[in-house]
Motif scaffolding. Structure first.
Motif, PDB file in Angstrom:
ATOM      1  N   PRO A   9       0.842  -1.199   0.000  1.00 11.51           N
ATOM      2  CA  PRO A   9       0.000   0.000   0.000  1.00 11.51           C
ATOM      3  C   PRO A   9       0.878   1.250   0.000  1.00 11.51           C
ATOM      4  N   THR A  10       0.416   2.301  -0.699  1.00  9.14           N
ATOM      5  CA  THR A  10       1.144   3.584  -0.639  1.00  9.14           C
ATOM      6  C   THR A  10       0.518   4.501   0.417  1.00  9.14           C
ATOM      7  N   VAL A  11      -0.444   3.974   1.178  1.00  9.22           N
ATOM      8  CA  VAL A  11      -1.057   4.743   2.271  1.00  9.22           C
ATOM      9  C   VAL A  11      -0.655   4.119   3.601  1.00  9.22           C
ATOM     10  N   ASP A  12      -0.715   4.936   4.658  1.00 13.90           N
ATOM     11  CA  ASP A  12      -0.432   4.480   6.019  1.00 13.90           C
ATOM     12  C   ASP A  12      -1.775   4.405   6.750  1.00 13.90           C
ATOM     13  N   PHE A  13      -2.194   3.184   7.100  1.00 14.71           N
ATOM     14  CA  PHE A  13      -3.523   2.997   7.679  1.00 14.71           C
ATOM     15  C   PHE A  13      -3.651   3.602   9.082  1.00 14.71           C
ATOM     16  N   ASP A  14      -2.527   3.953   9.691  1.00  9.48           N
ATOM     17  CA  ASP A  14      -2.568   4.460  11.068  1.00  9.48           C
ATOM     18  C   ASP A  14      -2.404   5.979  11.146  1.00  9.48           C
ATOM     19  N   THR A  84     -11.989   5.353  11.366  1.00 12.73           N
ATOM     20  CA  THR A  84     -11.327   5.226  10.065  1.00 12.73           C
ATOM     21  C   THR A  84     -12.304   4.736   9.004  1.00 12.73           C
ATOM     22  N   VAL A  85     -12.230   5.352   7.827  1.00  6.64           N
ATOM     23  CA  VAL A  85     -12.979   4.871   6.667  1.00  6.64           C
ATOM     24  C   VAL A  85     -11.961   4.483   5.594  1.00  6.64           C
ATOM     25  N   ILE A  86     -11.939   3.224   5.229  1.00  4.43           N
ATOM     26  CA  ILE A  86     -11.063   2.739   4.155  1.00  4.43           C
ATOM     27  C   ILE A  86     -11.940   2.491   2.937  1.00  4.43           C
ATOM     28  N   ILE A  87     -11.609   3.149   1.814  1.00  2.00           N
ATOM     29  CA  ILE A  87     -12.446   3.065   0.609  1.00  2.00           C
ATOM     30  C   ILE A  87     -11.633   2.473  -0.537  1.00  2.00           C
ATOM     31  N   VAL A  88     -12.107   1.366  -1.069  1.00  2.00           N
ATOM     32  CA  VAL A  88     -11.534   0.804  -2.301  1.00  2.00           C
ATOM     33  C   VAL A  88     -12.680   0.776  -3.316  1.00  2.00           C
ATOM     34  N   PRO A  89     -12.797   1.855  -4.133  1.00  2.19           N
ATOM     35  CA  PRO A  89     -13.993   1.980  -4.970  1.00  2.19           C
ATOM     36  C   PRO A  89     -14.074   0.954  -6.091  1.00  2.19           C
ATOM     37  N   GLU A 133      -5.042  -8.580   5.286  1.00  2.00           N
ATOM     38  CA  GLU A 133      -4.595  -7.235   5.668  1.00  2.00           C
ATOM     39  C   GLU A 133      -5.752  -6.257   5.924  1.00  2.00           C
ATOM     40  N   LEU A 134      -6.774  -6.254   5.077  1.00  2.00           N
ATOM     41  CA  LEU A 134      -7.820  -5.238   5.210  1.00  2.00           C
ATOM     42  C   LEU A 134      -8.978  -5.695   6.093  1.00  2.00           C
ATOM     43  N   LEU A 135      -9.515  -6.883   5.861  1.00  2.00           N
ATOM     44  CA  LEU A 135     -10.649  -7.336   6.688  1.00  2.00           C
ATOM     45  C   LEU A 135     -10.327  -7.333   8.182  1.00  2.00           C
ATOM     46  N   PRO A 136      -9.135  -7.791   8.603  1.00  2.00           N
ATOM     47  CA  PRO A 136      -8.875  -7.782  10.050  1.00  2.00           C
ATOM     48  C   PRO A 136      -8.904  -6.382  10.684  1.00  2.00           C
ATOM     49  N   ARG A 137      -8.688  -5.344   9.861  1.00  2.00           N
ATOM     50  CA  ARG A 137      -8.725  -3.976  10.395  1.00  2.00           C
ATOM     51  C   ARG A 137     -10.148  -3.469  10.613  1.00  2.00           C
ATOM     52  N   ALA A 138     -11.137  -4.106   9.975  1.00  2.00           N
ATOM     53  CA  ALA A 138     -12.480  -3.528   9.884  1.00  2.00           C
ATOM     54  C   ALA A 138     -13.396  -4.015  10.993  1.00  2.00           C
ATOM     55  N   ASP A 139     -14.340  -3.147  11.389  1.00  2.00           N
ATOM     56  CA  ASP A 139     -15.453  -3.552  12.238  1.00  2.00           C
ATOM     57  C   ASP A 139     -16.688  -3.787  11.381  1.00  2.00           C
ATOM     58  N   ILE A 140     -16.884  -2.878  10.416  1.00  2.00           N
ATOM     59  CA  ILE A 140     -18.034  -3.005   9.511  1.00  2.00           C
ATOM     60  C   ILE A 140     -17.515  -3.016   8.076  1.00  2.00           C
ATOM     61  N   THR A 197     -18.601 -14.183   2.931  1.00  2.00           N
ATOM     62  CA  THR A 197     -18.334 -15.283   3.855  1.00  2.00           C
ATOM     63  C   THR A 197     -17.027 -15.050   4.606  1.00  2.00           C
ATOM     64  N   ALA A 198     -16.007 -14.569   3.890  1.00  2.00           N
ATOM     65  CA  ALA A 198     -14.715 -14.286   4.529  1.00  2.00           C
ATOM     66  C   ALA A 198     -14.897 -13.278   5.660  1.00  2.00           C
ATOM     67  N   ALA A 199     -15.661 -12.206   5.390  1.00  2.00           N
ATOM     68  CA  ALA A 199     -15.875 -11.168   6.407  1.00  2.00           C
ATOM     69  C   ALA A 199     -16.697 -11.711   7.573  1.00  2.00           C
ATOM     70  N   GLU A 200     -17.760 -12.444   7.244  1.00  2.00           N
ATOM     71  CA  GLU A 200     -18.649 -12.951   8.299  1.00  2.00           C
ATOM     72  C   GLU A 200     -17.942 -13.980   9.177  1.00  2.00           C
ATOM     73  N   GLU A 201     -17.103 -14.803   8.579  1.00  2.00           N
ATOM     74  CA  GLU A 201     -16.383 -15.800   9.375  1.00  2.00           C
ATOM     75  C   GLU A 201     -15.383 -15.160  10.334  1.00  2.00           C
ATOM     76  N   MET A 202     -14.977 -13.921  10.037  1.00  2.00           N
ATOM     77  CA  MET A 202     -14.111 -13.186  10.973  1.00  2.00           C
ATOM     78  C   MET A 202     -14.930 -12.448  12.024  1.00  2.00           C
ATOM     79  N   GLY A 203     -16.255 -12.572  11.967  1.00  2.00           N
ATOM     80  CA  GLY A 203     -17.119 -11.918  12.954  1.00  2.00           C
ATOM     81  C   GLY A 203     -17.451 -10.478  12.617  1.00  2.00           C
ATOM     82  N   LYS A 204     -17.148 -10.052  11.378  1.00  2.00           N
ATOM     83  CA  LYS A 204     -17.414  -8.667  10.992  1.00  2.00           C
ATOM     84  C   LYS A 204     -18.887  -8.469  10.673  1.00  2.00           C
ATOM     85  N   VAL A 205     -19.360  -7.218  10.820  1.00  2.00           N
ATOM     86  CA  VAL A 205     -20.692  -6.849  10.357  1.00  2.00           C
ATOM     87  C   VAL A 205     -20.588  -6.626   8.855  1.00  2.00           C
TER      88      VAL A 205
END
Ligand SMILES: [Zn+2]
Length: 331
Positions: A9-14, A84-89, A133-140, A197-205
């Motif tokens: 990534p060329t962005v810093d998520f933190d 944080t809002v991460i957008i991959v359009p 990398e991305l799904l583990p960072r997310a709540d929704i 399924t990947a997101a839901e199996e990690m417990g994400k909304v």
């Protein structure tokens, strides 16, 4: 240990503020020996709080998501954000650039590629990056879909019926906040490999949509997408302000009886339009053979009472195409 992702990534998520950058995926090819696929990404962060991961063009020929998300990335200011809002359009960026459902590089269908592989094809490498990398960072997690070139839908927002009822309730509350004309409780019949399924199996909304289709967008469905995603971010407390809800009609798609498939090739005649009521046994479409005159059409009959939620879009169908989806109004 799985090998690290080749994507950088060329962005810093933190980092606080707005960053417009790329997920750079090395892709060596005839016209670019040391070239890369550059997938646009935007991170808007303001302090601590929840993280929303927003994606469009999981399928490359669906446009409401990219239209809403490129605009959100351009206009959302950090002062209105808590978290944080991460957008991959355009998630499957090669497919999006080609205007096709699947990737022109490897024919990869992003929504069948999860969990992906760091040493796989381009589509599998993108899936792996989201998975690890991305799904583990997310709540929704919000993933926009529309019908693409071959289907057209009544505009709806949806979440899945899940074994974890707390997770399911949070997802349905976000669907209600999105406030599309229709909201759907979905039971997935073929969930293997899906981003959902990947997101839901990690417990994400996890929340998704189907907003129109036909390989283009409409003024109404783009408005629904733009208002809806802000509503969801406000509902989650990530963006300030009050969500602007309108009435939504809840639909169930309880299983296989909802779907009708063509059994022969031909020209389709739709007998009801999207959103219109249908009765069990009623002819919802006819397929006319065109090889000679004098052929009787094949009637497609609804196997339940409900309303027409989706239809095949192009005028010609092939055996095996999904021609219609009927859903049941539940309130
Ligand atoms: Zn899609």
């Amino acid at each position: 240990m799985p090998r690290p992702s080749p994507i950088s990534p060329t962005v810093d998520f933190d980092r606080d503020g707005v960053q417009h950058g790329f997920l750079r995926l090395p892709y060596s090819r005839d016209d670019s020996a040391w070239g890369s696929v550059m997938i646009p990404i935007c991170v808007i962060k303001n302090g601590k709080g929840q993280t929303a991961l927003l994606t469009g063009a999981n399928h490359g020929d669906e446009y409401e998501g990219p239209l809403a998300l490129y605009e959100l990335a351009r206009t959302l200011e950090p002062k209105h954000v808590s978290g944080t809002v991460i957008i991959v359009p355009a998630m499957n960026y090669p497919a999006f650039r080609a205007g096709t459902r699947t990737s022109p590089i490897d024919k990869g269908n992003m929504n069948r590629a999860f969990p992906g592989r760091p040493d796989g094809t381009v589509t599998e490498k993108i899936a792996d990056y989201f998975q690890r990398e991305l799904l583990p960072r997310a709540d929704i997690v919000f993933d926009f879909h529309s019908g693409g070139r071959t289907l057209d839908f009544v505009p709806f927002c949806a979440a899945h019926i899940l074994p974890d009822k707390d997770q399911e309730a949070k997802a349905f509350a976000a669907v209600e906040a999105f406030s599309a004309p229709y909201s759907v409780r979905m039971l997935e019949i073929d969930a293997v490999g899906m981003y959902d399924t990947a997101a839901e199996e990690m417990g994400k909304v996890f929340v998704t949509t189907e907003l129109g289709g036909g390989g283009t967008s409409r003024a109404e469905t783009v408005r629904i997408a733009r208002r809806g995603i802000l509503n969801v971010l406000r509902h989650a407390g990530i963006v300030d302000g009050v969500d602007e809800r309108t009435r939504t009609c809840w639909l169930d798609m309880p299983g296989g009886d909802c779907f009708s498939f063509a059994e022969e090739d031909g020209m389709i005649e739709t007998m009801v339009d999207l959103g219109e009521p249908v009765k069990k046994g009623a002819v919802i479409a006819r397929i006319h053979g065109t090889g000679r005159t004098g052929l009787a059409p094949q009637d497609i009959r609804s196997r339940m009472d409900g309303l027409l939620a989706a239809r095949h879009f192009p005028g010609l169908v092939k055996a095996g195409d999904c021609v219609a989806v009927v859903a049941i109004e539940v309130g």
